[in-house]
Motif scaffolding. Structure first.
Motif, mmCIF file in Angstrom:
data_model
loop_
_atom_site.group_PDB
_atom_site.id
_atom_site.type_symbol
_atom_site.label_atom_id
_atom_site.label_comp_id
_atom_site.label_asym_id
_atom_site.label_seq_id
_atom_site.Cartn_x
_atom_site.Cartn_y
_atom_site.Cartn_z
ATOM 1 N N LYS A 1 0.861 -1.180 0.000
ATOM 2 C CA LYS A 1 0.000 0.000 0.000
ATOM 3 C C LYS A 1 0.894 1.226 0.000
ATOM 4 N N GLN A 2 0.624 2.149 -0.926
ATOM 5 C CA GLN A 2 1.482 3.311 -1.056
ATOM 6 C C GLN A 2 0.668 4.502 -1.555
ATOM 7 N N GLN A 3 0.555 5.542 -0.785
ATOM 8 C CA GLN A 3 -0.119 6.782 -1.151
ATOM 9 C C GLN A 3 -1.473 6.546 -1.824
ATOM 10 N N SER B 1 -2.559 3.880 -3.198
ATOM 11 C CA SER B 1 -2.523 2.746 -4.130
ATOM 12 C C SER B 1 -2.443 1.454 -3.335
ATOM 13 N N ASN C 1 -5.565 -1.252 -7.322
ATOM 14 C CA ASN C 1 -6.225 -0.092 -7.901
ATOM 15 C C ASN C 1 -5.251 0.821 -8.648
ATOM 16 N N ASP C 2 -4.030 0.353 -8.882
ATOM 17 C CA ASP C 2 -3.019 1.137 -9.580
ATOM 18 C C ASP C 2 -2.349 0.249 -10.630
ATOM 19 N N SER D 1 0.001 0.722 -12.803
ATOM 20 C CA SER D 1 1.463 0.728 -12.883
ATOM 21 C C SER D 1 2.088 -0.088 -11.754
ATOM 22 N N MET D 2 1.490 -0.040 -10.556
ATOM 23 C CA MET D 2 2.008 -0.865 -9.455
ATOM 24 C C MET D 2 1.767 -2.348 -9.719
#
Length: 64
Positions: A2-4, A6, A22-23, A25-26
């Motif tokens: 989990k990051q910012q 995402s 939900n991202d 690119s990730m």
């Protein structure tokens, strides 16, 4: 991971892997990392996992 705001989750059962999040690119970065480490194959959109049928709708996923 989990990051910012995402989120990416990886579900692994023996040799079956499902990556969701939900991202985009990730998710792509996660797939590239796993392929580098383990040589994985992308089999397209999820249809079945562990005997469960998965269908995508406008409201989310339906499991049966």
């Amino acid at each position: 991971c989990k990051q910012q705001g995402s989120f990416v989750a990886t579900l692994i059962c023996v040799d079956d892997v499902v990556i969701v999040g939900n991202d985009a690119s990730m998710i792509q970065n996660t797939k590239m990392y796993l392929d580098k480490m383990f040589s994985i194959k992308h089999l397209g959109p999820l249809k079945y996992f562990l005997g469960i049928e998965v269908a995508q709708t406008l409201n989310g996923l339906v499991l049966s």
